[in-house]
Design a protein around this motif. Structure first.
Motif, mmCIF file in Angstrom:
data_model
loop_
_atom_site.group_PDB
_atom_site.id
_atom_site.type_symbol
_atom_site.label_atom_id
_atom_site.label_comp_id
_atom_site.label_asym_id
_atom_site.label_seq_id
_atom_site.Cartn_x
_atom_site.Cartn_y
_atom_site.Cartn_z
ATOM 1 N N MET A 81 41.554 36.408 48.044
ATOM 2 C CA MET A 81 42.401 37.505 48.801
ATOM 3 C C MET A 81 42.664 38.558 48.285
ATOM 4 O O MET A 81 42.627 39.941 48.805
ATOM 5 C CB MET A 81 43.673 36.497 49.215
ATOM 6 C CG MET A 81 43.595 35.651 50.286
ATOM 7 S SD MET A 81 45.195 34.403 50.700
ATOM 8 C CE MET A 81 46.271 35.894 51.195
ATOM 9 N N VAL A 82 43.097 38.437 46.798
ATOM 10 C CA VAL A 82 43.421 39.529 46.178
ATOM 11 C C VAL A 82 41.951 40.703 45.938
ATOM 12 O O VAL A 82 42.066 41.790 46.060
ATOM 13 C CB VAL A 82 43.733 39.152 44.760
ATOM 14 C CG1 VAL A 82 44.006 40.398 43.877
ATOM 15 C CG2 VAL A 82 45.200 38.403 44.775
ATOM 16 N N GLU A 83 40.924 40.003 45.750
ATOM 17 C CA GLU A 83 39.673 40.784 45.556
ATOM 18 C C GLU A 83 39.234 41.463 46.956
ATOM 19 O O GLU A 83 39.101 42.544 46.738
ATOM 20 C CB GLU A 83 38.640 39.421 45.384
ATOM 21 C CG GLU A 83 37.219 40.353 45.260
ATOM 22 C CD GLU A 83 36.222 39.407 45.256
ATOM 23 O OE1 GLU A 83 34.890 39.651 45.683
ATOM 24 O OE2 GLU A 83 36.321 38.239 44.689
ATOM 25 N N SER A 84 39.560 40.873 47.972
ATOM 26 C CA SER A 84 39.344 41.458 49.345
ATOM 27 C C SER A 84 40.301 42.640 49.471
ATOM 28 O O SER A 84 39.946 43.787 49.955
ATOM 29 C CB SER A 84 39.479 40.344 50.483
ATOM 30 O OG SER A 84 38.410 39.286 50.236
ATOM 31 N N GLY A 96 49.139 45.434 40.911
ATOM 32 C CA GLY A 96 49.163 43.904 41.017
ATOM 33 C C GLY A 96 50.248 43.365 41.736
ATOM 34 O O GLY A 96 49.933 42.450 42.599
ATOM 35 N N ASP A 97 51.373 44.084 41.499
ATOM 36 C CA ASP A 97 52.467 43.545 42.491
ATOM 37 C C ASP A 97 52.377 43.713 43.686
ATOM 38 O O ASP A 97 52.879 42.895 44.675
ATOM 39 C CB ASP A 97 53.805 44.180 42.292
ATOM 40 C CG ASP A 97 54.120 44.118 40.452
ATOM 41 O OD1 ASP A 97 53.749 43.059 39.774
ATOM 42 O OD2 ASP A 97 54.841 45.092 39.666
ATOM 43 N N GLU A 98 51.680 44.620 44.171
ATOM 44 C CA GLU A 98 51.766 44.823 45.659
ATOM 45 C C GLU A 98 50.555 43.849 46.206
ATOM 46 O O GLU A 98 50.576 43.488 47.589
ATOM 47 C CB GLU A 98 50.686 46.212 45.916
ATOM 48 C CG GLU A 98 51.902 47.462 45.663
ATOM 49 C CD GLU A 98 50.926 48.940 45.957
ATOM 50 O OE1 GLU A 98 50.029 48.908 46.610
ATOM 51 O OE2 GLU A 98 51.829 49.672 45.732
ATOM 52 N N LEU A 99 49.629 43.539 45.329
ATOM 53 C CA LEU A 99 48.702 42.168 45.999
ATOM 54 C C LEU A 99 49.256 40.784 45.994
ATOM 55 O O LEU A 99 48.693 40.098 46.639
ATOM 56 C CB LEU A 99 47.509 42.266 45.089
ATOM 57 C CG LEU A 99 46.646 43.545 44.941
ATOM 58 C CD1 LEU A 99 45.684 43.401 44.131
ATOM 59 C CD2 LEU A 99 46.192 44.032 46.311
#
Length: 375
Positions: free
Chosen positions: A129-132, A153-156
């Motif tokens: 999910m983070v990669e997408s 990173g916090d937004e992800l």
């Protein structure tokens, strides 16, 4: 003298046994007292089975009643392998007071701790999910100019934040996976930002976007190739046209010579009443197809060949008040007749071999000079 007493003979059947016979009979055992050989082996088999069952039951009772050794404490300095009172604490486990507890992400299986497959699957899903999200944002920036190259990173992670221990451990493992896939940098304020690698972002671009970006990237090379191909095509077309004009002009020139020669022969055979010349424009309109008439360069090539031939004469003439250019065959005598006849035979043989596409030109050659002038 007194008579002698008579001995009384005892019946042997009723005689009592002697002491010697009694002692022998009491020592010898009866024949039915000892077992036979067959009975002995049966007895031995039964005893063996009974002993085996007893030993097995005893072993089972000992195993089930035996208490396992406690685990050695994780924070002690006892040499586990030299201790007979406790078992060493397994990897990924925490031992205290002889009891075993597995770390987060691991489950207890017997006396060991194995990795939890559910947590691994959750960590992989979070990493995907983070990669997408990071790669789609970079793809939007490249294709539409609306996304971000570096994403915080916090937004992800904030949109899928949970408090349970299982999720937190899966998130920690997912961050380790993402750290190996994406590019990471730290800003001056200590915020971690992620970026999708250029090779990975290619898989997230739409096909139309990939084609457009490739064309823009190689625009100079493609333009050069197009100009080279166009130049080569124009040069090839020009060479083909030049060859076509040369071959076709020679064919038309031969037809012109044949018609003019036949016209000159016919005019002399009728006592000079016929005209030995033909108007060049009339001759052009008769031997050219409508499509060839639109190409002035073709007839110009024929005129150049006619001008270079010393047997043909070109001069102006007034016809019906209009100036015309006429062509006339100038060869006279027997040579004219013999050569004309020979050429005429050769032309007929060649026309028959060319096919139906030259039918119109064959009909034109059979026209009489008078008919040609009338046209």
């Amino acid at each position: 003298m007194a008579p002698t007493p008579k001995r009384r003979i005892k019946n042997p059947k009723h005689s009592s046994p002697s002491p010697s016979s009694l002692s022998l009979s009491s020592i010898q055992p009866p024949l039915t007292l000892l077992p036979s050989k067959t009975d002995f082996f049966k007895l031995l088999a039964v005893v063996s089975v009974a002993v085996t069952v007893a030993i097995g039951c005893n072993y089972v009772v000992i195993v089930f009643n035996r208490q396992p050794k406690p685990f050695c404490d994780s924070h002690t300095d006892i040499d586990y392998y030299l201790s007979d009172n406790c078992d060493p604490c397994p990897s990924h486990g925490i031992c205290s007071q002889g009891k075993l507890e597995c770390m987060s992400g691991y489950r207890r299986y017997g006396r060991s701790c194995l990795e939890d497959g559910y947590i691994n699957e959750m960590a992989k899903n979070l990493a995907n999910m983070v990669e997408s999200r990071a790669c789609e944002s970079y793809s939007d920036y490249l294709c539409k100019g609306s996304g971000k190259v570096w994403v915080q990173g916090d937004e992800l992670w904030n949109h899928m934040e949970k408090d349970n221990a299982t999720y937190l451990y899966a998130k920690q493992k997912a961050m380790e996976i993402v750290g190996n896939l994406l590019e990471i940098r730290h800003t001056g304020t200590g915020i971690k930002e992620l970026k999708c690698p250029d090779l990975l972002v290619e898989h997230y671009k739409p096909l139309s976007c990939s084609i457009r970006l490739w064309l823009l990237e190689h625009a100079l090379f493609l333009a050069s190739c197009c100009f080279l191909l166009m130049g080569f095509g124009l040069m090839l077309q020009r060479l083909r046209r030049r060859h076509y004009l040369s071959v076709r002009a020679e064919e038309l020139y031969e037809q012109v010579c044949d018609i003019l020669e036949e016209t000159a022969l016919t005019s002399r055979s009728v006592n000079g009443e016929g005209e030995p010349w033909i108007v060049a424009s009339w001759l052009r309109d008769h031997i050219l197809t409508p499509r060839e008439r639109r190409d002035p360069l073709l007839w110009k090539k024929v005129e150049e060949l006619v001008q270079e031939d010393s047997r043909l004469d070109r001069y102006p003439k007034m016809l019906k008040g209009e100036p015309k250019v006429v062509w006339e065959w100038q060869v006279e005598g027997s040579y004219l007749q013999s050569s004309g006849k020979k050429k005429k035979d050769n032309i007929k043989e060649r026309k028959l071999s060319e096919g139906s596409n030259m039918g119109s030109n064959q009909d034109l050659k059979r026209l009489k000079p008078g008919e040609l002038l009338k046209c």
